[in-house]
Design a protein around this motif. Structure first.
Motif, PDB file in Angstrom:
ATOM      1  N   GLU A  83       0.903  -1.352   0.128  1.00  0.00           N
ATOM      2  CA  GLU A  83      -0.009  -0.049   0.035  1.00  0.00           C
ATOM      3  C   GLU A  83       0.830   1.164   0.010  1.00  0.00           C
ATOM      4  OE1 GLU A  83      -4.026  -1.275   2.442  1.00  0.00           O
ATOM      5  OE2 GLU A  83      -2.490  -0.414   3.580  1.00  0.00           O
ATOM      6  N   VAL A  84       0.147   2.365  -0.406  1.00  0.00           N
ATOM      7  CA  VAL A  84       0.891   3.512  -0.386  1.00  0.00           C
ATOM      8  C   VAL A  84       0.807   4.296   0.982  1.00  0.00           C
ATOM      9  CG1 VAL A  84       0.757   6.078  -1.294  1.00  0.00           C
ATOM     10  CG2 VAL A  84       0.510   4.012  -2.680  1.00  0.00           C
TER      11      VAL A  84
ATOM     12  N   PHE B 235      -3.619  13.914  -1.364  1.00  0.00           N
ATOM     13  CA  PHE B 235      -3.688  12.365  -1.599  1.00  0.00           C
ATOM     14  C   PHE B 235      -2.217  12.112  -2.409  1.00  0.00           C
ATOM     15  CE2 PHE B 235      -7.434  10.835   0.373  1.00  0.00           C
ATOM     16  CZ  PHE B 235      -8.447  11.832   0.065  1.00  0.00           C
TER      17      PHE B 235
ATOM     18  N   TYR C  18     -13.946   5.204  -9.476  1.00  0.00           N
ATOM     19  CA  TYR C  18     -13.112   4.855  -8.223  1.00  0.00           C
ATOM     20  C   TYR C  18     -14.159   4.856  -7.005  1.00  0.00           C
ATOM     21  CZ  TYR C  18      -8.316   5.447  -9.870  1.00  0.00           C
ATOM     22  OH  TYR C  18      -7.226   5.363 -10.584  1.00  0.00           O
TER      23      TYR C  18
ATOM     24  N   TYR D 166      -2.564  14.724  -5.237  1.00  0.00           N
ATOM     25  CA  TYR D 166      -3.991  15.320  -5.604  1.00  0.00           C
ATOM     26  C   TYR D 166      -4.278  16.088  -4.219  1.00  0.00           C
ATOM     27  CZ  TYR D 166      -4.604  12.334  -9.730  1.00  0.00           C
ATOM     28  OH  TYR D 166      -4.176  11.588 -10.993  1.00  0.00           O
TER      29      TYR D 166
ATOM     30  N   TYR E 122       6.157   6.265 -11.179  1.00  0.00           N
ATOM     31  CA  TYR E 122       5.203   7.416 -11.387  1.00  0.00           C
ATOM     32  C   TYR E 122       4.530   7.902 -10.038  1.00  0.00           C
ATOM     33  CZ  TYR E 122       6.129   5.719 -16.139  1.00  0.00           C
ATOM     34  OH  TYR E 122       6.671   5.330 -17.138  1.00  0.00           O
TER      35      TYR E 122
ATOM     36  N   LEU F 162      -9.338   1.966  -7.437  1.00  0.00           N
ATOM     37  CA  LEU F 162     -10.041   1.911  -8.528  1.00  0.00           C
ATOM     38  C   LEU F 162     -11.190   0.640  -8.666  1.00  0.00           C
ATOM     39  CD1 LEU F 162     -10.091   2.565 -11.775  1.00  0.00           C
ATOM     40  CD2 LEU F 162      -8.289   0.565 -11.947  1.00  0.00           C
TER      41      LEU F 162
ATOM     42  N   PHE G 154      -3.877   5.075  -4.473  1.00  0.00           N
ATOM     43  CA  PHE G 154      -3.844   5.997  -3.700  1.00  0.00           C
ATOM     44  C   PHE G 154      -3.462   5.768  -2.283  1.00  0.00           C
ATOM     45  CE2 PHE G 154      -5.708   9.567  -5.785  1.00  0.00           C
ATOM     46  CZ  PHE G 154      -5.987   8.934  -7.262  1.00  0.00           C
ATOM     47  N   GLY G 155      -2.876   6.820  -1.503  1.00  0.00           N
ATOM     48  CA  GLY G 155      -2.579   6.766  -0.166  1.00  0.00           C
ATOM     49  C   GLY G 155      -3.760   7.058   0.515  1.00  0.00           C
ATOM     50  N   PRO G 156      -3.723   7.143   1.867  1.00  0.00           N
ATOM     51  CA  PRO G 156      -4.935   7.387   2.885  1.00  0.00           C
ATOM     52  C   PRO G 156      -5.076   8.856   2.846  1.00  0.00           C
ATOM     53  CG  PRO G 156      -3.068   6.753   4.038  1.00  0.00           C
ATOM     54  CD  PRO G 156      -2.688   6.376   2.678  1.00  0.00           C
TER      55      PRO G 156
ATOM     56  N   VAL H 106     -11.850  15.969  -6.038  1.00  0.00           N
ATOM     57  CA  VAL H 106     -10.398  15.676  -5.895  1.00  0.00           C
ATOM     58  C   VAL H 106      -9.773  16.331  -7.177  1.00  0.00           C
ATOM     59  CG1 VAL H 106      -8.878  13.773  -6.155  1.00  0.00           C
ATOM     60  CG2 VAL H 106     -10.850  13.469  -4.705  1.00  0.00           C
TER      61      VAL H 106
ATOM     62  N   ARG I 126      -9.113   4.220   1.475  1.00  0.00           N
ATOM     63  CA  ARG I 126      -8.704   5.182   0.513  1.00  0.00           C
ATOM     64  C   ARG I 126      -9.424   5.004  -0.583  1.00  0.00           C
ATOM     65  NH1 ARG I 126      -2.831   3.198   0.765  1.00  0.00           N
ATOM     66  NH2 ARG I 126      -3.517   2.963   3.068  1.00  0.00           N
ATOM     67  N   LEU I 127      -9.211   5.812  -1.522  1.00  0.00           N
ATOM     68  CA  LEU I 127      -9.697   5.738  -2.941  1.00  0.00           C
ATOM     69  C   LEU I 127      -8.980   4.529  -3.530  1.00  0.00           C
ATOM     70  CD1 LEU I 127      -9.557   9.261  -4.071  1.00  0.00           C
ATOM     71  CD2 LEU I 127     -11.505   8.011  -4.612  1.00  0.00           C
TER      72      LEU I 127
ATOM     73  N   TYR J 187       2.184  10.921  -8.078  1.00  0.00           N
ATOM     74  CA  TYR J 187       1.050  12.106  -8.212  1.00  0.00           C
ATOM     75  C   TYR J 187       0.732  12.656  -6.710  1.00  0.00           C
ATOM     76  CZ  TYR J 187       0.805   9.059 -12.346  1.00  0.00           C
ATOM     77  OH  TYR J 187       1.139   8.266 -13.504  1.00  0.00           O
TER      78      TYR J 187
ATOM     79  N   ARG K 276       1.947   4.761  -9.373  1.00  0.00           N
ATOM     80  CA  ARG K 276       1.708   3.722 -10.441  1.00  0.00           C
ATOM     81  C   ARG K 276       3.012   2.999 -10.794  1.00  0.00           C
ATOM     82  NH1 ARG K 276       1.605   3.754 -15.766  1.00  0.00           N
ATOM     83  NH2 ARG K 276       2.469   5.870 -16.153  1.00  0.00           N
TER      84      ARG K 276
ATOM     85  N   GLU L 270      -3.320   1.525 -13.448  1.00  0.00           N
ATOM     86  CA  GLU L 270      -3.883   2.184 -12.100  1.00  0.00           C
ATOM     87  C   GLU L 270      -3.093   2.751 -10.996  1.00  0.00           C
ATOM     88  OE1 GLU L 270      -5.659  -1.343  -9.873  1.00  0.00           O
ATOM     89  OE2 GLU L 270      -6.153  -0.084  -8.327  1.00  0.00           O
ATOM     90  N   GLN L 271      -3.612   4.155 -10.736  1.00  0.00           N
ATOM     91  CA  GLN L 271      -3.013   4.656  -9.814  1.00  0.00           C
ATOM     92  C   GLN L 271      -3.545   4.439  -8.458  1.00  0.00           C
ATOM     93  OE1 GLN L 271      -3.415   9.161 -10.380  1.00  0.00           O
ATOM     94  NE2 GLN L 271      -2.888   8.899 -12.620  1.00  0.00           N
TER      95      GLN L 271
ATOM     96  N   PHE M 207     -11.562  14.162 -11.753  1.00  0.00           N
ATOM     97  CA  PHE M 207     -12.546  13.750 -11.041  1.00  0.00           C
ATOM     98  C   PHE M 207     -13.896  14.297 -10.845  1.00  0.00           C
ATOM     99  CE2 PHE M 207     -10.719  10.098  -8.581  1.00  0.00           C
ATOM    100  CZ  PHE M 207      -9.268  10.461  -8.592  1.00  0.00           C
TER     101      PHE M 207
END
Lengths: 113, 111
Positions: free
Chosen positions: A3-4, A91, B36, A35, A31, B46, A104-106, A43, B43-44, A33, A95, A101-102, B101
């Motif tokens: 997990e991130v 966030f 998503y 947000y 990769y 996919l 995401f962290g919490p 977001v 968490r978010l 990102y 990737r 798929e990206q 989004f």
């Protein structure tokens, strides 16, 4: 499952102070990102980063923002002089090569007072 | 400019009922569309990608280029489907990988 992770989970800071938000990506992900989500809003994309360079940034990502990967593991977002309107959930997403798929962290909740 | 619109902020259905979460997009090129999901305190993640055309957890979504829509559907909703659902677009133009989004729809499935 890997997990991130993001630290801290919540940061409170005073206006004008510098903050650094940290992200540990999934290992072998290349990769990165950032947000953000202001309360009640969408977001929004801030920046993407690959091979130690910014590959794309939004108009939100002005000179007050910077990103780096200082030690080859953490991926950081720095806000130099925070404003009240920077209060949001931030966030990190990462990737892998050849993967769409990206992940995401919490999130880190930033509160600027 | 790219824009994703999710017209329903809140959607409430009963268990076993069909559910459709609407998503419309605005983009001049050929985007990639995603759904998503964010379960409570998670968490978010996919859920679906339009290119893969697969069904995940019973959900499907079809890209309609004529109507610029990518609605998410499930024939029989379950209580565990209660979550926040976000439609997202990736322009892919010029190598852009950002996700744009929508505001999200909070789905509540009642027993």
């Amino acid at each position: 499952e890997p997990e991130v992770t993001q630290t801290p989970s919540h940061q409170v800071t005073q206006m004008g102070q510098e903050v650094i938000l940290r992200c540990v990506p999934i290992s072998n992900h290349l990769y990165f990102y950032w947000y953000r989500q202001i309360l009640g809003q969408k977001v929004e994309f801030l920046v993407s980063f690959y091979n130690n360079e910014i590959s794309e940034k939004s108009e939100i990502f002005d000179d007050q923002f910077s990103v780096e990967r200082p030690d080859g593991s953490n991926f950081t977002l720095k806000i130099r002089s925070t404003k009240l309107e920077d209060s949001a959930m931030y966030f990190c997403a990462t990737r892998g090569q050849g993967i769409y798929e990206q992940y995401f962290g919490p999130g880190t909740r930033l509160t600027v007072t | 400019a790219q824009r994703v619109t999710q017209p329903e902020k809140l959607l409430s259905v009963f268990k076993g009922a069909p559910v459709e979460l609407k998503c419309n997009y605005s983009y001049s090129g050929s985007p990639e569309l995603f759904w998503y999901v964010q379960y409570s305190r998670q968490r978010l993640q996919l859920l679906l990608r339009h290119i893969s055309r697969e069904s995940i957890k019973g959900f499907t979504a079809d890209l309609n280029k004529g109507e610029t829509s990518f609605h998410l559907k499930k024939p029989f909703a379950q209580e565990e489907d209660s979550a926040m659902y976000y439609c997202a677009l990736s322009p892919r133009q010029g190598g852009s990988e950002k996700l744009v989004f929508g505001k999200g729809t909070k789905l509540t499935v009642n027993p």
